[in-house]
Design an enzyme around this catalytic site. Structure first.
Site, PDB file in Angstrom:
ATOM      1  N   THR A 186       7.237   5.562   1.801  1.00  0.00           N
ATOM      2  CA  THR A 186       5.792   5.314   1.834  1.00  0.00           C
ATOM      3  C   THR A 186       5.242   5.646   0.453  1.00  0.00           C
ATOM      4  O   THR A 186       5.756   6.538  -0.220  1.00  0.00           O
ATOM      5  CB  THR A 186       5.068   6.209   2.859  1.00  0.00           C
ATOM      6  OG1 THR A 186       5.226   7.562   2.444  1.00  0.00           O
ATOM      7  CG2 THR A 186       5.636   6.038   4.237  1.00  0.00           C
ATOM      8  N   GLU A 330       6.225   3.594   8.642  1.00  0.00           N
ATOM      9  CA  GLU A 330       6.871   4.399   9.687  1.00  0.00           C
ATOM     10  C   GLU A 330       7.129   3.613  10.971  1.00  0.00           C
ATOM     11  O   GLU A 330       7.798   4.085  11.879  1.00  0.00           O
ATOM     12  CB  GLU A 330       5.981   5.615  10.007  1.00  0.00           C
ATOM     13  CG  GLU A 330       5.928   6.678   8.914  1.00  0.00           C
ATOM     14  CD  GLU A 330       4.873   6.398   7.834  1.00  0.00           C
ATOM     15  OE1 GLU A 330       4.417   5.248   7.719  1.00  0.00           O
ATOM     16  OE2 GLU A 330       4.522   7.348   7.116  1.00  0.00           O
ATOM     17  N   LYS A 439     -18.023  13.132   7.631  1.00  0.00           N
ATOM     18  CA  LYS A 439     -18.524  14.027   8.682  1.00  0.00           C
ATOM     19  C   LYS A 439     -19.947  14.444   8.365  1.00  0.00           C
ATOM     20  O   LYS A 439     -20.188  15.262   7.492  1.00  0.00           O
ATOM     21  CB  LYS A 439     -17.597  15.228   8.823  1.00  0.00           C
ATOM     22  CG  LYS A 439     -16.257  14.787   9.396  1.00  0.00           C
ATOM     23  CD  LYS A 439     -15.228  15.876   9.473  1.00  0.00           C
ATOM     24  CE  LYS A 439     -13.958  15.273  10.112  1.00  0.00           C
ATOM     25  NZ  LYS A 439     -12.750  15.974   9.796  1.00  0.00           N
ATOM     26  N   TRP A 444     -19.032  11.839  13.293  1.00  0.00           N
ATOM     27  CA  TRP A 444     -18.202  11.076  12.368  1.00  0.00           C
ATOM     28  C   TRP A 444     -18.842   9.725  12.045  1.00  0.00           C
ATOM     29  O   TRP A 444     -19.336   9.035  12.927  1.00  0.00           O
ATOM     30  CB  TRP A 444     -16.817  10.825  12.978  1.00  0.00           C
ATOM     31  CG  TRP A 444     -15.959  12.050  13.064  1.00  0.00           C
ATOM     32  CD1 TRP A 444     -16.323  13.332  12.748  1.00  0.00           C
ATOM     33  CD2 TRP A 444     -14.594  12.109  13.483  1.00  0.00           C
ATOM     34  NE1 TRP A 444     -15.268  14.187  12.956  1.00  0.00           N
ATOM     35  CE2 TRP A 444     -14.191  13.468  13.407  1.00  0.00           C
ATOM     36  CE3 TRP A 444     -13.652  11.176  13.912  1.00  0.00           C
ATOM     37  CZ2 TRP A 444     -12.905  13.897  13.731  1.00  0.00           C
ATOM     38  CZ3 TRP A 444     -12.374  11.592  14.247  1.00  0.00           C
ATOM     39  CH2 TRP A 444     -12.011  12.945  14.154  1.00  0.00           C
TER      40      TRP A 444
HETATM   41  P1  ADP Z   1       1.633   3.158   2.625  1.00  0.00           P
HETATM   42  O1  ADP Z   1       2.873   2.996   1.866  1.00  0.00           O
HETATM   43  O2  ADP Z   1       0.355   3.041   1.851  1.00  0.00           O
HETATM   44  O3  ADP Z   1       1.621   4.259   3.654  1.00  0.00           O
HETATM   45  P2  ADP Z   1       1.657   1.508   4.885  1.00  0.00           P
HETATM   46  O4  ADP Z   1       1.739   0.042   4.958  1.00  0.00           O
HETATM   47  O5  ADP Z   1       2.672   2.284   5.595  1.00  0.00           O
HETATM   48  O6  ADP Z   1       1.642   1.812   3.400  1.00  0.00           O
HETATM   49  O7  ADP Z   1       0.192   1.973   5.282  1.00  0.00           O
HETATM   50  C1  ADP Z   1      -0.135   2.093   6.615  1.00  0.00           C
HETATM   51  C2  ADP Z   1      -1.613   2.253   6.755  1.00  0.00           C
HETATM   52  O8  ADP Z   1      -2.296   1.099   6.281  1.00  0.00           O
HETATM   53  C3  ADP Z   1      -2.065   2.388   8.183  1.00  0.00           C
HETATM   54  O9  ADP Z   1      -1.909   3.686   8.673  1.00  0.00           O
HETATM   55  C4  ADP Z   1      -3.522   1.944   8.112  1.00  0.00           C
HETATM   56  O10 ADP Z   1      -4.349   2.991   7.680  1.00  0.00           O
HETATM   57  C5  ADP Z   1      -3.481   0.895   7.034  1.00  0.00           C
HETATM   58  N1  ADP Z   1      -3.445  -0.438   7.674  1.00  0.00           N
HETATM   59  C6  ADP Z   1      -2.376  -1.184   7.970  1.00  0.00           C
HETATM   60  N2  ADP Z   1      -2.728  -2.334   8.544  1.00  0.00           N
HETATM   61  C7  ADP Z   1      -4.089  -2.336   8.631  1.00  0.00           C
HETATM   62  C8  ADP Z   1      -5.079  -3.250   9.138  1.00  0.00           C
HETATM   63  N3  ADP Z   1      -4.760  -4.424   9.672  1.00  0.00           N
HETATM   64  N4  ADP Z   1      -6.364  -2.875   9.041  1.00  0.00           N
HETATM   65  C9  ADP Z   1      -6.729  -1.709   8.496  1.00  0.00           C
HETATM   66  N5  ADP Z   1      -5.848  -0.816   8.000  1.00  0.00           N
HETATM   67  C10 ADP Z   1      -4.542  -1.110   8.069  1.00  0.00           C
END
Ligand code: ADP
Length: 540
Positions: A186, A330, A439, A444
């Site tokens: 990640t 993940e 917040k 929220w």
């Molecule tokens: P990174 O390497 O930045 O963690 P990821 O692809 O694993 O890349 O990131 C996952 C995160 O991306 C999710 O937990 C969410 O917050 C955001 N995300 C993924 N898909 C969407 C979506 N369709 N809309 C909004 N946020 C998204």
């Protein structure tokens, strides 16, 4: 009593064998780093993958060894995906957009034995080669004609020579389906990147599930262009699901701008494509500027960040349906899609947009729930919002070579770090990241909601909402805005734009205009940096 069905391991090599046998003449088309368009078939890809598997054995790559890649979406990267995992080694895709220190860290932590990389990344690899403690062989993914005359890398190998000097006779080995197949880190906005180690079983199950009509809907009748990079969560699994189904594949290489994507969509008759919103913004801008129409593109799957409603509208004008996908590294990464149900057929556009701007309902196999800060489950009523937790056979059980941490609950759920609502139909909507939620007075406010509204304003190119310390309310929302080139708008105009769209107390208190917003290597907004920039901000 046990069932009496055959116990066959789910292996990645079987996907390629299937495509070779039943979709042998279906094309894989790539825009190469060297320039020209390359085209061949699944049959040829399978043959060269077997040659590569022999070559890897020749380099001493054994079962369980990791092979790193720094590469764009292209046919050689595709071959590496299948040859490395198929042989029982681990295909470790490294994100070349990360900083040099992160790349070295990731390659060393993954203990990559071989590093294969595209020509574009030669200078980067030269820069870090001396720090890579486990890499024994460096392979440049090109042919003899494009090998550099001079390089600081000792014994730099040529991919084409390596493949062509080996036989295509190779039997893909059989082994336990829980064997590690691939590794992806990640990007991590804080601390060192964390590795997610996929298995053959998780990858094949993910390919089944993500192919379903309500997921990505992959079939032999489709021509699929993954714009999401193959170095980022397995290109959302498309190399596997397209191979499983025998879909025509179009791999856009290093050029992911509007001009080049449009050209490929039109010339290759792409029916489905997938990527982050930024890419579609570039495509739509190119079409708008040059009065171009997109033909034949039935669906764009948008994930990684939320798809703005204005983007969904604009793509609809081209006859293209937007399906939002939510996922994470993940989760291999597919979790939910915003596909309508039977009862939504024929609904009016506003109702449809309400669905499409949600992140969607779970693909079968993924369990989702929301909990409050104390871990108590919250109702799925579309109103209560809480921390999203997931579980399933393609969700990670722990990070690679790390101690168990608070990423998982005692009863086996993974904490996503997303704050969401889930409605009665199962549609999940992200209201924030746990760390980004604003917040105010103990309540929220969703920063994402504030951003989505403001990017609908005609003058706004990009917007970010952050919570800034407030003497009375703890935090209040501040908008950081980048205007479109040549466009103008005032603070009051933008604040006024919220009227009637959200609860009054959600309305941002101020707007600051910036030339650009800080992004991570993968194109996500870096709210941490923004918060840092505005930590001493004084409310007027
Ligand atoms: P990174 O390497 O930045 O963690 P990821 O692809 O694993 O890349 O990131 C996952 C995160 O991306 C999710 O937990 C969410 O917050 C955001 N995300 C993924 N898909 C969407 C979506 N369709 N809309 C909004 N946020 C998204």
């Amino acid at each position: 009593m046990r069932g009496q069905m055959m116990d066959q391991p789910l292996l990645i090599s079987a996907l390629l064998k299937h495509a070779e046998t039943y979709h042998g003449d279906t094309e894989i088309v790539s825009r190469t780093v060297e320039g020209p368009i390359h085209r061949y078939t699944y049959r040829e890809a399978a043959r060269r993958s077997r040659q590569l598997a022999n070559a890897l054995a020749g380099l001493g790559v054994k079962h369980g060894d990791a092979v790193g890649t720094l590469a764009w979406n292209g046919y050689r990267h595709y071959e590496i995906y299948f040859a490395v995992s198929g042989a029982g080694a681990i295909c470790h895709t490294v994100n070349p957009r990360l900083f040099a220190e992160q790349i070295s860290y990731i390659i060393n932590h993954g203990e990559d034995q071989v590093l294969m990389f595209d020509l574009s990344f030669l200078p980067q690899v030269e820069q870090i080669a001396a720090e890579l403690t486990t890499v024994r062989h460096f392979v440049l993914m090109t042919d003899k004609a494009n090998m550099p005359r001079e390089t600081s890398i000792d014994n730099l190998l040529c991919y084409e020579d390596l493949v062509n000097s080996h036989s295509d006779e190779y039997e893909w080995p059989e082994f336990d389906e829980n064997t590690a197949s691939s590794l992806c880190y990640t990007s991590g906005t804080t601390g060192n990147p964390k590795g997610v180690l996929y298995s053959h079983r998780s990858t094949v199950l993910h390919a089944f599930a993500s192919s379903l009509p309500d997921s990505l809907d992959i079939s032999a009748q489709a021509c699929v262009m993954p714009v999401v990079p193959m170095f980022h969560v397995n290109g959302w699994g498309l190399p596997y699901s397209c191979t499983m189904n025998g879909a025509k594949l179009v791999l856009p290489g290093p050029k992911m701008d509007g001009v080049n994507l449009y050209e490929l969509i039109e010339s290759e008759n792409v029916t489905m494509t997938a990527g982050v919103p930024t890419v579609w913004m570039m495509l739509l801008q190119h079409c708008q500027r040059n009065h171009l129409k997109i033909h034949g593109l039935k669906r764009v799957v948008i994930g990684g960040s939320a798809a703005p409603e204005s983007m969904i509208d604009q793509l609809a004008e081209h006859g293209t349906e937007v399906r939002q996908l939510w996922g994470m590294t993940e989760l291999s990464p597919c979790g939910t899609t915003s596909t309508p149900k039977f009862k939504h057929i024929g609904c009016d556009t506003p109702t449809l947009r309400q669905l499409q701007t949600k992140q969607g309902r779970p693909i079968y196999g993924v369990g989702i729930r929301i909990v409050d800060d104390g871990g108590k489950p919250l109702p799925h009523d579309g109103v209560a919002f809480g921390n999203l937790q997931v579980r399933g056979p393609w969700v990670l059980s722990r990070y690679f070579k790390r101690e168990l941490d608070n990423s998982h609950t005692d009863d086996g759920w993974f904490n996503t770090g997303d704050v969401v609502t889930i409605d009665r139909d199962g549609y999940m909507k992200i209201t924030d990241r746990t760390k980004d939620v604003i917040k105010s007075g103990g309540e929220w406010i969703s920063s994402i909601e504030l951003e989505n509204i403001l990017v609908g304003h005609p003058a706004v190119a990009e917007a970010a909402a952050i919570g800034v310390v407030h003497p009375k309310w703890d935090e209040r929302p501040l908008m950081a805005v980048v205007l479109k080139p040549g466009a103008s708008a005032t603070r009051d105009e933008l604040i006024g734009y919220y009227e009637g769209k959200i609860a009054k107390w959600w309305t941002p208190d101020d707007v600051v205009f910036l030339e650009e917003l800080p992004h991570t290597a993968t194109g996500k907004l870096q709210k941490m940096k923004l918060r840092e920039m505005f930590k001493d901000y004084q409310w007027k």
